[in-house]
Design a protein around this motif. Structure first.
Motif, PDB file in Angstrom:
ATOM      1  N   UNK A 177       0.838  -1.195   0.000  1.00  0.00           N
ATOM      2  CA  UNK A 177       0.000   0.000   0.000  1.00  0.00           C
ATOM      3  C   UNK A 177       0.877   1.250   0.000  1.00  0.00           C
ATOM      4  N   UNK A 178       0.423   2.284  -0.663  1.00  0.00           N
ATOM      5  CA  UNK A 178       1.104   3.575  -0.571  1.00  0.00           C
ATOM      6  C   UNK A 178       0.985   4.081   0.858  1.00  0.00           C
ATOM      7  N   UNK A 179       2.004   4.755   1.315  1.00  0.00           N
ATOM      8  CA  UNK A 179       2.069   5.212   2.700  1.00  0.00           C
ATOM      9  C   UNK A 179       1.134   6.400   2.937  1.00  0.00           C
ATOM     10  N   UNK A 180       0.701   6.540   4.204  1.00  0.00           N
ATOM     11  CA  UNK A 180      -0.150   7.664   4.601  1.00  0.00           C
ATOM     12  C   UNK A 180       0.282   8.176   5.973  1.00  0.00           C
ATOM     13  N   UNK A 181       0.096   9.470   6.186  1.00  0.00           N
ATOM     14  CA  UNK A 181       0.405  10.105   7.469  1.00  0.00           C
ATOM     15  C   UNK A 181      -0.735  11.065   7.807  1.00  0.00           C
ATOM     16  N   UNK A 182      -1.146  11.069   9.072  1.00  0.00           N
ATOM     17  CA  UNK A 182      -2.148  12.025   9.542  1.00  0.00           C
ATOM     18  C   UNK A 182      -1.457  12.961  10.531  1.00  0.00           C
ATOM     19  N   UNK A 183      -1.696  14.263  10.372  1.00  0.00           N
ATOM     20  CA  UNK A 183      -0.944  15.245  11.143  1.00  0.00           C
ATOM     21  C   UNK A 183      -1.853  16.281  11.785  1.00  0.00           C
ATOM     22  N   UNK A 184      -1.554  16.597  13.036  1.00  0.00           N
ATOM     23  CA  UNK A 184      -2.234  17.667  13.737  1.00  0.00           C
ATOM     24  C   UNK A 184      -1.384  18.924  13.747  1.00  0.00           C
ATOM     25  N   UNK A 185      -2.030  20.075  13.839  1.00  0.00           N
ATOM     26  CA  UNK A 185      -1.305  21.351  13.861  1.00  0.00           C
ATOM     27  C   UNK A 185      -1.825  22.181  15.025  1.00  0.00           C
ATOM     28  N   UNK A 186      -1.036  22.219  16.107  1.00  0.00           N
ATOM     29  CA  UNK A 186      -1.398  23.006  17.285  1.00  0.00           C
ATOM     30  C   UNK A 186      -0.217  23.903  17.649  1.00  0.00           C
ATOM     31  N   UNK A 187      -0.038  24.986  16.887  1.00  0.00           N
ATOM     32  CA  UNK A 187       1.098  25.864  17.182  1.00  0.00           C
ATOM     33  C   UNK A 187       0.948  26.486  18.571  1.00  0.00           C
ATOM     34  N   UNK A 188       2.094  26.782  19.246  1.00  0.00           N
ATOM     35  CA  UNK A 188       3.435  26.810  18.663  1.00  0.00           C
ATOM     36  C   UNK A 188       4.237  25.530  18.843  1.00  0.00           C
ATOM     37  N   UNK A 189       3.736  24.559  19.623  1.00  0.00           N
ATOM     38  CA  UNK A 189       4.642  23.465  19.983  1.00  0.00           C
ATOM     39  C   UNK A 189       4.016  22.075  20.010  1.00  0.00           C
ATOM     40  N   UNK A 190       2.857  21.870  19.375  1.00  0.00           N
ATOM     41  CA  UNK A 190       2.272  20.534  19.317  1.00  0.00           C
ATOM     42  C   UNK A 190       1.962  20.184  17.869  1.00  0.00           C
ATOM     43  N   UNK A 191       2.660  19.160  17.355  1.00  0.00           N
ATOM     44  CA  UNK A 191       2.483  18.734  15.971  1.00  0.00           C
ATOM     45  C   UNK A 191       2.491  17.197  15.921  1.00  0.00           C
ATOM     46  N   UNK A 192       1.414  16.571  16.439  1.00  0.00           N
ATOM     47  CA  UNK A 192       1.379  15.103  16.497  1.00  0.00           C
ATOM     48  C   UNK A 192       1.292  14.460  15.113  1.00  0.00           C
ATOM     49  N   UNK A 193       1.893  13.275  15.010  1.00  0.00           N
ATOM     50  CA  UNK A 193       1.926  12.526  13.753  1.00  0.00           C
ATOM     51  C   UNK A 193       1.438  11.101  13.985  1.00  0.00           C
ATOM     52  N   UNK A 194       0.657  10.581  13.053  1.00  0.00           N
ATOM     53  CA  UNK A 194       0.267   9.171  13.080  1.00  0.00           C
ATOM     54  C   UNK A 194       0.622   8.575  11.722  1.00  0.00           C
ATOM     55  N   UNK A 195       1.526   7.605  11.715  1.00  0.00           N
ATOM     56  CA  UNK A 195       1.977   6.978  10.471  1.00  0.00           C
ATOM     57  C   UNK A 195       1.148   5.729  10.167  1.00  0.00           C
TER      58      UNK A 195
END
Length: 335
Positions: free
Chosen positions: A89-107
């Protein structure tokens, strides 16, 4: 004579970024679809600056793979070495954006296509056609990609291709984060240039899992305890010609054997999203390097590209053009 300026190798993905900037991850209502992955981001940034780029990555026989290939083709990046790998399968990433210092990633990388790049895929590459090649650390995380990357590094050296390593430490992509260092240390001495953050350089010499802390699933921003000066010395001892240490808002430092540290100032900006800043840096640095600029000016170019991308929503889709970078730096003291 080289036909391409730059080859990048490894990860590619569809990136789903939170459309609700500032919302906690569990409260996100919608996502915007972009593309990403360290090598794809670097290829895009380099192409937009004016380098002729190609990428070796893998995609699945799926709609996400078509999405990724379409983007690359629209950017003018050579895709003839992007295989469709059946059964993956092609890869996917889900990303959150909570500036200035929270940028969670789910691979989502279980059985992903790019980690199934093989020796045959590397053998198809005309290494003599490339001036430089950028490898990413994550591509060494599992076989068959790991062995393919060592083989690619070997072939690049034989063809006198300048080899650049973007350390690209992603702890959750390794069965044990200490394995990252063991593997990368086996390859470090083969690279002409190594680029990484202070945390990534410390990760290269991680010996105790207790040294590593990841808050809020910020996979790209680990906290690692260790002696950064000692880690830098260790990297230089293995034969790396140039080490570039990215230091965030402080800019970056250049290390070469027998030479004093060269500090290169950054460009202060208001941060929206730090994801992709390191890849933008590598694109800008590669542009300067391949255009015969001094290391100081090349790193300064990298700093400028990184500063621009942290003010924008995403990674590859938002990489700046050469004219955008020049306009940016002209108002901030130049390169």
């Amino acid at each position: 004579m080289s036909n391409y300026d730059l080859l990048t190798l490894g990860r590619s993905s569809i990136d789903l970024y939170s459309a609700n900037v500032g919302s906690p991850f569990e409260e996100i209502k919608a996502f915007n679809a972009f593309v990403g992955g360290c090598p794809l981001n670097i290829a895009t940034g380099s192409q937009r600056l004016g380098l002729k780029t190609a990428i070796l990555t893998g995609v699945g026989n799926d709609q996400v793979g078509l999405f990724i290939r379409h983007f690359l083709e629209q950017e003018g990046i050579a895709t003839q070495w992007v295989p469709v790998i059946d059964g993956t399968r092609s890869s996917a990433v889900i990303l959150g954006i909570e500036p200035p210092d929270k940028f969670p990633l789910v691979y989502y990388r279980d059985n992903c296509a790019d980690i199934n790049l093989s020796l045959d895929h590397v053998a198809a590459l005309p290494f003599a056609s490339f001036r430089a090649a950028v490898f990413s650390g994550t591509a060494f995380s599992k076989d068959p990609s790991r062995t393919a990357m060592f083989y690619a590094l070997e072939q690049a050296q034989k063809n006198k291709v300048t080899c650049i390593l973007d350390i690209d430490f992603r702890a959750d992509q390794w069965f044990d984060p200490r394995a990252f260092g063991v593997t990368l240390r086996a390859a470090l001495g083969k690279f002409n240039v190594v680029v990484g953050t202070e945390e990534e350089i410390l990760a290269t010499y991680l010996t105790d899992q207790g040294q590593l802390l990841i808050r809020n699933q910020q996979i790209s921003a680990p906290e690692i305890q260790g002696n950064i000066d000692q880690a830098i010395d260790e990297i230089m001892l293995v034969g790396v010609e140039t080490l570039v240490v990215k230091r965030g808002k402080e800019g970056a430092s250049i290390f070469q054997p027998g030479q004093p540290e060269i500090k290169v100032p950054g460009f202060p900006v208001e941060v929206l999203n730090v994801l992709g800043a390191g890849d933008a840096f590598c694109a800008g640095f590669s542009y300067g390097l391949l255009n015969g600029w001094s290391l100081f000016k090349s790193v300064r170019m990298g700093n400028a590209c990184g500063a621009i991308i942290v003010t924008r929503e995403g990674c590859a889709n938002f990489m700046p053009t050469y004219d955008e970078v020049m306009t940016f730096v002209d108002h901030r003291g130049g390169l």
